[in-house]
Design a protein around this motif. Sequence first.
Motif, mmCIF file in Angstrom:
data_model
loop_
_atom_site.group_PDB
_atom_site.id
_atom_site.type_symbol
_atom_site.label_atom_id
_atom_site.label_comp_id
_atom_site.label_asym_id
_atom_site.label_seq_id
_atom_site.Cartn_x
_atom_site.Cartn_y
_atom_site.Cartn_z
ATOM 1 N N UNK A 196 0.850 -1.192 0.000
ATOM 2 C CA UNK A 196 0.000 0.000 0.000
ATOM 3 C C UNK A 196 0.889 1.247 0.000
ATOM 4 N N UNK A 197 1.100 1.830 -1.195
ATOM 5 C CA UNK A 197 1.999 2.996 -1.254
ATOM 6 C C UNK A 197 1.358 4.226 -0.647
ATOM 7 N N UNK A 198 2.183 5.034 0.013
ATOM 8 C CA UNK A 198 1.725 6.365 0.427
ATOM 9 C C UNK A 198 1.808 7.300 -0.766
ATOM 10 N N UNK A 199 1.988 8.571 -0.517
ATOM 11 C CA UNK A 199 2.131 9.520 -1.633
ATOM 12 C C UNK A 199 3.468 9.283 -2.327
ATOM 13 N N UNK A 200 3.382 9.086 -3.622
ATOM 14 C CA UNK A 200 4.602 8.800 -4.381
ATOM 15 C C UNK A 200 4.858 9.949 -5.354
ATOM 16 N N UNK A 201 6.058 10.495 -5.284
ATOM 17 C CA UNK A 201 6.405 11.651 -6.120
ATOM 18 C C UNK A 201 6.358 11.298 -7.601
ATOM 19 N N UNK A 202 6.077 12.283 -8.430
ATOM 20 C CA UNK A 202 6.096 12.143 -9.897
ATOM 21 C C UNK A 202 5.149 11.074 -10.409
ATOM 22 N N UNK A 203 3.945 11.013 -9.876
ATOM 23 C CA UNK A 203 2.969 10.057 -10.396
ATOM 24 C C UNK A 203 1.688 10.798 -10.784
ATOM 25 N N UNK A 204 0.980 10.179 -11.731
ATOM 26 C CA UNK A 204 -0.291 10.720 -12.220
ATOM 27 C C UNK A 204 -1.294 10.895 -11.085
ATOM 28 N N UNK A 205 -1.368 9.867 -10.228
ATOM 29 C CA UNK A 205 -2.356 9.864 -9.151
ATOM 30 C C UNK A 205 -2.185 11.079 -8.249
ATOM 31 N N UNK A 206 -0.954 11.348 -7.837
ATOM 32 C CA UNK A 206 -0.700 12.475 -6.946
ATOM 33 C C UNK A 206 -0.950 13.794 -7.687
ATOM 34 N N UNK A 207 -0.563 13.859 -8.965
ATOM 35 C CA UNK A 207 -0.777 15.089 -9.737
ATOM 36 C C UNK A 207 -2.267 15.418 -9.824
ATOM 37 N N UNK A 208 -3.091 14.382 -10.077
ATOM 38 C CA UNK A 208 -4.536 14.596 -10.199
ATOM 39 C C UNK A 208 -5.133 15.065 -8.864
ATOM 40 N N UNK A 209 -4.646 14.471 -7.772
ATOM 41 C CA UNK A 209 -5.167 14.817 -6.452
ATOM 42 C C UNK A 209 -4.741 16.233 -6.074
ATOM 43 N N UNK A 210 -3.522 16.569 -6.445
ATOM 44 C CA UNK A 210 -3.005 17.909 -6.171
ATOM 45 C C UNK A 210 -3.853 18.949 -6.894
ATOM 46 N N UNK A 211 -4.170 18.639 -8.176
ATOM 47 C CA UNK A 211 -4.964 19.573 -8.974
ATOM 48 C C UNK A 211 -6.361 19.742 -8.363
ATOM 49 N N UNK A 212 -6.939 18.622 -7.893
ATOM 50 C CA UNK A 212 -8.319 18.678 -7.374
ATOM 51 C C UNK A 212 -8.416 19.357 -6.019
ATOM 52 N N UNK A 213 -7.332 19.315 -5.234
ATOM 53 C CA UNK A 213 -7.417 19.855 -3.866
ATOM 54 C C UNK A 213 -6.592 21.129 -3.727
ATOM 55 N N UNK A 214 -6.079 21.634 -4.829
ATOM 56 C CA UNK A 214 -5.228 22.826 -4.767
ATOM 57 C C UNK A 214 -3.983 22.576 -3.938
ATOM 58 N N UNK A 215 -3.545 21.329 -3.901
ATOM 59 C CA UNK A 215 -2.316 20.976 -3.170
ATOM 60 C C UNK A 215 -2.557 20.778 -1.674
ATOM 61 N N UNK A 216 -3.816 20.956 -1.225
ATOM 62 C CA UNK A 216 -4.086 20.911 0.224
ATOM 63 C C UNK A 216 -3.785 19.550 0.838
ATOM 64 N N UNK A 217 -4.032 18.490 0.074
ATOM 65 C CA UNK A 217 -3.903 17.155 0.670
ATOM 66 C C UNK A 217 -2.595 16.480 0.300
ATOM 67 N N UNK A 218 -1.763 17.153 -0.470
ATOM 68 C CA UNK A 218 -0.523 16.501 -0.899
ATOM 69 C C UNK A 218 0.660 17.438 -0.672
ATOM 70 N N UNK A 219 1.828 16.941 -1.009
ATOM 71 C CA UNK A 219 3.020 17.774 -0.886
ATOM 72 C C UNK A 219 3.500 17.897 0.554
ATOM 73 N N UNK A 220 3.001 17.021 1.444
ATOM 74 C CA UNK A 220 3.464 17.011 2.832
ATOM 75 C C UNK A 220 4.908 16.539 2.902
ATOM 76 N N UNK A 221 5.429 16.470 4.126
ATOM 77 C CA UNK A 221 6.844 16.142 4.248
ATOM 78 C C UNK A 221 7.161 14.690 3.897
#
Length: 268
Positions: A196-221
């Motif tokens: 079960x991967x956490x947030x993985x850099x440079x992936x489509x899934x994270x990019x889509x989530x970032x776009x939908x939440x304005x980065x609020x839920x991603x880009x953590x440490x």
Amino acid sequence: MVTAPDASRVFQEDLLKEQVAFVTGGGTGIGKEIARTLGRHGARLAIASRKRESLELAARELESEGLECFVDTCDVREPEEVERVVAGILAHYGRLDVLVNNAAGNFPASVRNISYNGFKSIVGIDLIGTYNVTKAVFEARLKDHGGKVVNISAPFSGMGVALQAHVAAAKMGVDALTRSCAVEWAPLGIRVNGVAPGQVADTEGVARFEAATGGAATGGPIVGTKQDIANAVLFLVSDAARFVSGQVFSVDGAASIDMLKIPVEPPG
Ligand code: NAP
């Protein structure tokens, strides 16, 4: 970012020598890194998904690194297409030892706004697709020869996460499948685990989530790399994990168990 000095060189290079590994969705993202990592450790590769173009591109990239890669197209929701691909892999290599169910769909949507079809589509790809491929590989090869299966899950499958109910529901089903197959097939020498991967850099899934939440839920440490996920898969399909089955490993730097997410000062 979770990094190691050279995380691609942690394991012995011939760990999977002579084995054949099939990675669904292996033409992009995490799946391609899993395929590359298994290949770099001796496995001959097969990748499949819907789009021939991205598969061919990935195969050329892997072959330029000296790896062997068989390619075919299928929609994992269609059992006949999946059975054809598995028969093709066996005809090409004569064996199949490792299956990584990585193919998945994802888009952020609330329970209220997702369409019936959208919900059905994600469950169809992630859960039923995982069943279809696992069943086809089991019947065609594993039941008589043993082998290893790794199902790619998500760390929030057992939690409540906004905009991800469809994925969480599907991946929870995948985890249940992982455990039940592991129990049923242990006597046949087949190990089935999940990653079960956490947030993985440079992936489509994270990019889509970032776009939908304005980065609020991603880009953590705590953000991992595709290599971090691939290394966990490599461990699970290696003999180092020969007594490990029916487990779903969170590979997320502890993000999924950090309930309150209180910022902690760095040491020093
Ligand atoms: P990705 O690049 O979008 O990869 C998904 C792959 O699945 C693609 O290669 C796609 O290829 C294939 N696919 C989609 N629908 C398919 C279908 N119906 N039949 C066959 N293949 C299909 O995503 P990723 O971010 O690398 O994710 C890989 C895995 O990690 C997924 O299981 C995902 O749920 C999991 N995960 C990722 C993250 C993250 O941070 N990215 C976090 C948690 C879990 P085609 O389009 O050619 O079909």
